[in-house]
Motif scaffolding. Sequence first.
Motif, PDB file in Angstrom:
ATOM      1  N   MET A   1      -5.038  -7.719 -10.085  1.00  0.00           N
ATOM      2  CA  MET A   1      -4.812  -7.101  -8.790  1.00  0.00           C
ATOM      3  C   MET A   1      -4.002  -8.036  -7.890  1.00  0.00           C
ATOM      4  O   MET A   1      -4.141  -9.254  -7.977  1.00  0.00           O
ATOM      5  N   PRO A   2      -3.169  -7.486  -7.002  1.00  0.00           N
ATOM      6  CA  PRO A   2      -2.318  -8.347  -6.173  1.00  0.00           C
ATOM      7  C   PRO A   2      -3.110  -9.115  -5.130  1.00  0.00           C
ATOM      8  O   PRO A   2      -4.134  -8.652  -4.617  1.00  0.00           O
ATOM      9  N   ALA A   3      -2.619 -10.297  -4.806  1.00  0.00           N
ATOM     10  CA  ALA A   3      -3.202 -11.085  -3.730  1.00  0.00           C
ATOM     11  C   ALA A   3      -2.942 -10.406  -2.400  1.00  0.00           C
ATOM     12  O   ALA A   3      -1.909  -9.731  -2.205  1.00  0.00           O
ATOM     13  N   LEU A   4      -3.852 -10.585  -1.456  1.00  0.00           N
ATOM     14  CA  LEU A   4      -3.723  -9.921  -0.161  1.00  0.00           C
ATOM     15  C   LEU A   4      -2.448 -10.328   0.564  1.00  0.00           C
ATOM     16  O   LEU A   4      -1.858  -9.526   1.301  1.00  0.00           O
ATOM     17  N   ALA A   5      -1.995 -11.560   0.341  1.00  0.00           N
ATOM     18  CA  ALA A   5      -0.781 -12.038   1.004  1.00  0.00           C
ATOM     19  C   ALA A   5       0.461 -11.279   0.582  1.00  0.00           C
ATOM     20  O   ALA A   5       1.504 -11.369   1.256  1.00  0.00           O
ATOM     21  N   THR A   6       0.382 -10.514  -0.509  1.00  0.00           N
ATOM     22  CA  THR A   6       1.554  -9.743  -0.949  1.00  0.00           C
ATOM     23  C   THR A   6       1.689  -8.422  -0.201  1.00  0.00           C
ATOM     24  O   THR A   6       2.686  -7.719  -0.381  1.00  0.00           O
ATOM     25  N   LEU A   7       0.708  -8.085   0.635  1.00  0.00           N
ATOM     26  CA  LEU A   7       0.814  -6.893   1.478  1.00  0.00           C
ATOM     27  C   LEU A   7       1.608  -7.286   2.713  1.00  0.00           C
ATOM     28  O   LEU A   7       1.097  -7.946   3.622  1.00  0.00           O
ATOM     29  N   VAL A   8       2.874  -6.919   2.761  1.00  0.00           N
ATOM     30  CA  VAL A   8       3.801  -7.392   3.787  1.00  0.00           C
ATOM     31  C   VAL A   8       4.471  -6.198   4.456  1.00  0.00           C
ATOM     32  O   VAL A   8       4.964  -5.287   3.783  1.00  0.00           O
ATOM     33  N   ASP A   9       4.488  -6.204   5.797  1.00  0.00           N
ATOM     34  CA  ASP A   9       5.199  -5.162   6.540  1.00  0.00           C
ATOM     35  C   ASP A   9       5.601  -5.730   7.894  1.00  0.00           C
ATOM     36  O   ASP A   9       4.752  -6.229   8.640  1.00  0.00           O
ATOM     37  N   ASP A  10       6.916  -5.659   8.210  1.00  0.00           N
ATOM     38  CA  ASP A  10       7.370  -6.091   9.533  1.00  0.00           C
ATOM     39  C   ASP A  10       7.467  -4.935  10.517  1.00  0.00           C
ATOM     40  O   ASP A  10       7.749  -5.136  11.699  1.00  0.00           O
ATOM     41  N   PHE A  11       7.264  -3.699  10.026  1.00  0.00           N
ATOM     42  CA  PHE A  11       7.231  -2.491  10.851  1.00  0.00           C
ATOM     43  C   PHE A  11       8.546  -2.257  11.606  1.00  0.00           C
ATOM     44  O   PHE A  11       8.567  -1.555  12.621  1.00  0.00           O
ATOM     45  N   ASP A  12       9.634  -2.803  11.102  1.00  0.00           N
ATOM     46  CA  ASP A  12      10.886  -2.764  11.850  1.00  0.00           C
ATOM     47  C   ASP A  12      11.705  -1.493  11.654  1.00  0.00           C
ATOM     48  O   ASP A  12      12.629  -1.237  12.428  1.00  0.00           O
ATOM     49  N   ASP A  13      11.384  -0.693  10.625  1.00  0.00           N
ATOM     50  CA  ASP A  13      12.238   0.469  10.378  1.00  0.00           C
ATOM     51  C   ASP A  13      11.740   1.728  11.071  1.00  0.00           C
ATOM     52  O   ASP A  13      12.332   2.805  10.940  1.00  0.00           O
ATOM     53  N   ASN A  14      10.638   1.598  11.831  1.00  0.00           N
ATOM     54  CA  ASN A  14      10.092   2.720  12.607  1.00  0.00           C
ATOM     55  C   ASN A  14       9.721   3.923  11.747  1.00  0.00           C
ATOM     56  O   ASN A  14       9.726   5.065  12.221  1.00  0.00           O
ATOM     57  N   THR A  15       9.381   3.642  10.499  1.00  0.00           N
ATOM     58  CA  THR A  15       8.909   4.672   9.583  1.00  0.00           C
ATOM     59  C   THR A  15       7.670   4.152   8.879  1.00  0.00           C
ATOM     60  O   THR A  15       7.707   3.080   8.265  1.00  0.00           O
ATOM     61  N   VAL A  16       6.567   4.881   8.969  1.00  0.00           N
ATOM     62  CA  VAL A  16       5.339   4.450   8.319  1.00  0.00           C
ATOM     63  C   VAL A  16       5.531   4.457   6.806  1.00  0.00           C
ATOM     64  O   VAL A  16       5.948   5.470   6.233  1.00  0.00           O
ATOM     65  N   ASN A  17       5.254   3.341   6.165  1.00  0.00           N
ATOM     66  CA  ASN A  17       5.403   3.204   4.719  1.00  0.00           C
ATOM     67  C   ASN A  17       4.135   3.722   4.048  1.00  0.00           C
ATOM     68  O   ASN A  17       3.126   3.022   3.981  1.00  0.00           O
ATOM     69  N   GLY A  18       4.206   4.941   3.544  1.00  0.00           N
ATOM     70  CA  GLY A  18       3.033   5.564   2.942  1.00  0.00           C
ATOM     71  C   GLY A  18       2.554   4.872   1.685  1.00  0.00           C
ATOM     72  O   GLY A  18       1.376   4.982   1.332  1.00  0.00           O
ATOM     73  N   ALA A  19       3.436   4.142   1.009  1.00  0.00           N
ATOM     74  CA  ALA A  19       3.014   3.419  -0.188  1.00  0.00           C
ATOM     75  C   ALA A  19       2.131   2.227   0.176  1.00  0.00           C
ATOM     76  O   ALA A  19       1.175   1.912  -0.536  1.00  0.00           O
ATOM     77  N   LEU A  20       2.443   1.574   1.292  1.00  0.00           N
ATOM     78  CA  LEU A  20       1.633   0.442   1.745  1.00  0.00           C
ATOM     79  C   LEU A  20       0.386   0.896   2.488  1.00  0.00           C
ATOM     80  O   LEU A  20      -0.631   0.207   2.474  1.00  0.00           O
ATOM     81  N   TRP A  21       0.480   2.050   3.159  1.00  0.00           N
ATOM     82  CA  TRP A  21      -0.580   2.516   4.053  1.00  0.00           C
ATOM     83  C   TRP A  21      -1.015   3.932   3.697  1.00  0.00           C
ATOM     84  O   TRP A  21      -0.811   4.873   4.458  1.00  0.00           O
ATOM     85  N   PRO A  22      -1.661   4.107   2.553  1.00  0.00           N
ATOM     86  CA  PRO A  22      -2.042   5.461   2.119  1.00  0.00           C
ATOM     87  C   PRO A  22      -3.281   6.004   2.811  1.00  0.00           C
ATOM     88  O   PRO A  22      -3.555   7.196   2.721  1.00  0.00           O
ATOM     89  N   GLY A  23      -4.040   5.142   3.506  1.00  0.00           N
ATOM     90  CA  GLY A  23      -5.320   5.585   4.052  1.00  0.00           C
ATOM     91  C   GLY A  23      -5.351   5.718   5.561  1.00  0.00           C
ATOM     92  O   GLY A  23      -6.442   5.815   6.144  1.00  0.00           O
ATOM     93  N   ASN A  24      -4.192   5.736   6.218  1.00  0.00           N
ATOM     94  CA  ASN A  24      -4.159   5.781   7.679  1.00  0.00           C
ATOM     95  C   ASN A  24      -4.930   6.971   8.232  1.00  0.00           C
ATOM     96  O   ASN A  24      -4.967   8.047   7.623  1.00  0.00           O
ATOM     97  N   TYR A  25      -5.506   6.788   9.432  1.00  0.00           N
ATOM     98  CA  TYR A  25      -6.236   7.888  10.074  1.00  0.00           C
ATOM     99  C   TYR A  25      -6.151   7.740  11.588  1.00  0.00           C
ATOM    100  O   TYR A  25      -5.745   6.694  12.113  1.00  0.00           O
ATOM    101  N   GLY A  26      -6.532   8.806  12.281  1.00  0.00           N
ATOM    102  CA  GLY A  26      -6.373   8.831  13.724  1.00  0.00           C
ATOM    103  C   GLY A  26      -4.937   9.159  14.081  1.00  0.00           C
ATOM    104  O   GLY A  26      -4.212   9.790  13.314  1.00  0.00           O
ATOM    105  N   THR A  27      -4.511   8.733  15.268  1.00  0.00           N
ATOM    106  CA  THR A  27      -3.148   8.958  15.739  1.00  0.00           C
ATOM    107  C   THR A  27      -2.390   7.647  15.643  1.00  0.00           C
ATOM    108  O   THR A  27      -2.759   6.660  16.289  1.00  0.00           O
ATOM    109  N   TYR A  28      -1.332   7.621  14.860  1.00  0.00           N
ATOM    110  CA  TYR A  28      -0.617   6.377  14.601  1.00  0.00           C
ATOM    111  C   TYR A  28       0.863   6.658  14.432  1.00  0.00           C
ATOM    112  O   TYR A  28       1.280   7.798  14.150  1.00  0.00           O
TER     113      TYR A  28
END
Length: 207
Positions: A1-28
């Motif tokens: 399994m990947p190390a937690l440090a390999t989960l990387v996102d700078d959030f700069d493209d203003n598009t939620v990356n569903g591959a990195l964040w498949p479990g999002n909930y609420g308003t985001y």
Amino acid sequence: MPALATLVDDFDDNTVNGALWPGNYGTYSETGGRARVQCDPDYGAYASAAAYTLAGSSAFVRIYPPAAGGATVEAYAQMSLLSSVAGTELGVQINRVPNTIRFQSNVDYFDGTAVSITYDPVAHAYVRISEAGGTVTWATSPDGTTWTSRRTLATPAWAAASTTVELRLETRRNNGTNDFAEFDNLNTLPVTPPAGSAKKAAFLAFL
């Protein structure tokens, strides 16, 4: 399994990356180069897959917490590393009602020996949880480079062995005026444009 440090996102493209964040909930959303999560009486979060290991690894992020906004108990933003057992997790929580930052190792949603100090938005801009040599360390930084240790703890058995750690960037308030928290630069630092460039001026204005 990947190390937690390999989960990387700078959030700069203003598009939620569903591959990195498949479990999002609420308003985001991803807005202005940051992850934004509405802070209201319902929980909201960016939530990764339960697919990582903390052992020998770490996670850090910049947090822009919500305003207290009239809440009477809590208006918080937090980074949490969840085990497969509900309520068992490591986390850093910034609660603007008492204006504290709390370094916690919850079991059944509570840690009676958590370390809590007064929140400083400059000194505590970045938060990090790391594991090495059987010890978990919570740390803060003004810039994501120079870190101050805030708490250490013998690594919980689940954190040492788990390959299904989930990372959440979460918000909630018990009442008051709904607003939002923002998160940025997860496991990465911003790239500063060259001095004197138009991009440099825009970068500084954005900060």
